[in-house]
Design an enzyme around this catalytic site. Structure first.
Site, short mmCIF file in Angstrom:
data_model
loop_
_atom_site.label_atom_id
_atom_site.label_comp_id
_atom_site.label_asym_id
_atom_site.label_seq_id
_atom_site.Cartn_x
_atom_site.Cartn_y
_atom_site.Cartn_z
N GLU A 101 0.82 -1.21 0.00
CA GLU A 101 0.00 0.00 0.00
C GLU A 101 0.85 1.26 0.00
O GLU A 101 0.43 2.31 -0.47
CB GLU A 101 -0.95 0.01 1.20
CG GLU A 101 -2.37 -0.16 0.74
CD GLU A 101 -3.41 -0.08 1.84
OE1 GLU A 101 -4.37 -0.83 1.72
OE2 GLU A 101 -3.26 0.69 2.80
N HIS A 143 7.98 -26.52 0.70
CA HIS A 143 7.23 -27.60 0.07
C HIS A 143 6.05 -27.04 -0.72
O HIS A 143 5.08 -27.74 -0.96
CB HIS A 143 6.77 -28.59 1.14
CG HIS A 143 7.91 -29.09 1.97
ND1 HIS A 143 8.61 -30.24 1.67
CD2 HIS A 143 8.53 -28.55 3.05
CE1 HIS A 143 9.59 -30.39 2.56
NE2 HIS A 143 9.56 -29.38 3.40
N LYS A 184 -13.09 1.93 -2.40
CA LYS A 184 -14.07 2.13 -1.33
C LYS A 184 -15.23 2.97 -1.87
O LYS A 184 -16.39 2.65 -1.66
CB LYS A 184 -13.43 2.91 -0.17
CG LYS A 184 -12.51 2.12 0.74
CD LYS A 184 -12.10 3.01 1.93
CE LYS A 184 -11.00 2.41 2.77
NZ LYS A 184 -10.52 3.31 3.82
#
Ligand code: PA5
Length: 452
Positions: free
Chosen positions: A287, A308, A420
């Site tokens: 951000e 893994h 938003k």
């Protein structure tokens, strides 16, 4: 103390895929300028994290509010916050496991987080809580983040129906003056703690938004802040290359991105108590830096688990990654392996589990280096409050400096704001600032409903 090892980023180790020490040194002037710019922002109030760590008033407020709200038999703290308003506290909660060994702290409070508005886990959490004995804490700097406010309305309705004097079960942590939560708190006598205006969400690990839940968990928040202060004072009192590796850390990421086209940065933690640190770090990095078409992409990983999972790709996939390992010298608890006379496992006999993990990390570093892939290592002595404070401050300084090197503002987040606003618009909230884009929005929204 935080130790750094940059051996395997250098061309002396990984030849043409590495960088020369002289290239790092050549950034000195830019680094000095970066520090000057950041200091300018600090002085003008644009980079609050530098000074919020010495805010004694905040500590006093946190303790007072805790004393008041926890005195009435509260057993659970349920924290609602998005992004920077929860990731720091989630990181500290996990790291606390190394300090307390998983036992409840002196304050004996369970701290639970809601980092999403997926109704399933919220219902499960609430069903498992005694509402009377739960403090519901809503953290939002802007004070009107959709997810937090929606959850507040739900909790308020539930409390109204079932808890007498329910306002004592609410706490807001928010902007000092403005926004819905602040106004609601002031008008309705809800307890409230402030978040400083000049500390953005992802730097808010040094604000009450993180430190109140951390205090409730039993973390020594003064020690945490003294780790941050000590790190700040030490690095800023020295030249950028005067035994000051945080600037080499920022430079290495910058150089591999700008000159070697390594678009992915992998913060690879060894130690489960650092897994949430890597999520916090990812947000801080992404951000702060992802704007104006620049920035590497942070992709966290955890060893040995992800050896893994992702390691094959990192060893032999595209040459586009730089790996930064984060590990511990002392893991606190340990086990010793007894190989029970099985000859093929003699090499494991009497080895500590932590030793095996460290050797796995060394093995991976060597294998990467043999494949001419850059990595560096950052080591903490152990996990305690002081070292967590150092690590947090070091990370924020590195990211802020990297922002300066990339020539972007590491303290805003224009992309998030737009997402938003679109969500609000879709739910019917008018927003004049989006009118220029309204036709394009309608077109794209229509496309989403067409079959494909
Ligand atoms: O880092 C940021 O700025 C964001 O992740 C915010 O923390 C997040 O969007 C939540 O915002 P607020 O604290 O205003 O509710």
């Amino acid at each position: 103390m935080i130790e750094f090892n940059f051996k395997y980023v250098l061309d002396s180790a990984i030849e043409e895929n590495g960088i020369a020490e002289s290239e790092i040194r050549a950034l000195e002037r830019e680094l000095v300028q970066a520090r000057k710019n950041l200091n300018g922002l600090r002085v003008n109030g644009g980079a609050g994290f530098y000074d919020e760590i010495s805010n004694l008033g905040m500590i006093k407020d946190i303790k007072e509010v805790s004393g008041k709200l926890f005195s009435k038999g509260i057993e659970t703290l349920y924290v609602f916050g998005m992004g920077g308003s929860s990731l720091g506290a989630v990181f500290l909660k996990e790291a606390m496991g190394a300090i307390t060994g998983g036992r409840k702290s002196g304050r004996n409070i369970d701290v639970v987080f809601s980092e999403n508005i997926d109704p399933g886990p919220i219902k499960r959490n609430i069903d498992n809580m005694d509402l009377e004995k739960t403090l519901f804490c809503f953290v939002s700097k802007s004070a009107d983040t959709i997810e937090v406010v929606a959850q507040f309305f739900i909790v308020k309705e539930m409390l109204e129906k079932s808890v007498k004097n329910y306002k004592n079960n609410l706490l807001f942590i928010t902007d000092k003056k403005s926004g819905f939560l602040r106004l609601y708190a002031d008008e309705n006598g809800i307890a409230v703690l402030d978040i400083a205006k000049n500390v953005g969400g992802r730097y808010s690990i040094v604000t009450a938004g993180t430190l109140f839940p951390a205090y409730a968990m039993g973390l020594d928040i003064e020690k945490f802040l003294s780790g941050a202060i000590s790190y700040r004072d030490d690095i800023l009192s020295k030249g950028v290359f005067e035994n000051n590796p945080v600037y080499t850390f920022a430079s290495a990421i910058y150089l591999f991105y700008a000159k070697k086209r390594r678009n992915i940065f992998v913060p690879f933690v060894y130690g489960d108590y650092l897994k949430e640190f890597s999520r916090w770090f990812r947000q801080l990095f992404a951000e702060s830096l992802g704007k104006e078409l620049v920035s590497p992409t942070p992709v966290p990983a955890a060893g040995a688990t992800d050896q893994h999972s992702q390691l094959q790709l990192y060893m032999q996939g595209p040459q586009d990654k730089l790996i930064g390992f984060f590990c511990l010298k002392d893991f606190g608890s340990d086990f010793t392996v007894n190989s029970n006379g099985f000859k093929e496992f003699d090499y494991l006999n009497k080895k500590k589990l932590s030793e095996i993990l460290k050797n796995e990390l060394k093995g991976v570093e060597l294998a990467l280096a043999i494949n001419k892939r850059p990595s560096f290592r950052i080591t903490l002595d152990k996990i305690d409050e002081f070292s967590l404070g150092e690590l947090s401050f070091m990370s924020m300084e590195a990211v802020a400096v990297l922002g300066m090197l990339l020539k972007i503002n590491p303290f805003d987040q224009p992309g998030v704001e737009k997402g938003k606003k679109f969500a609000y618009l879709l739910m019917g909230r008018k927003d004049e600032s989006l009118s220029a884009e309204s036709d394009e929005l309608k077109r794209l929204d229509k496309i989403a409903d067409m079959p494909y």
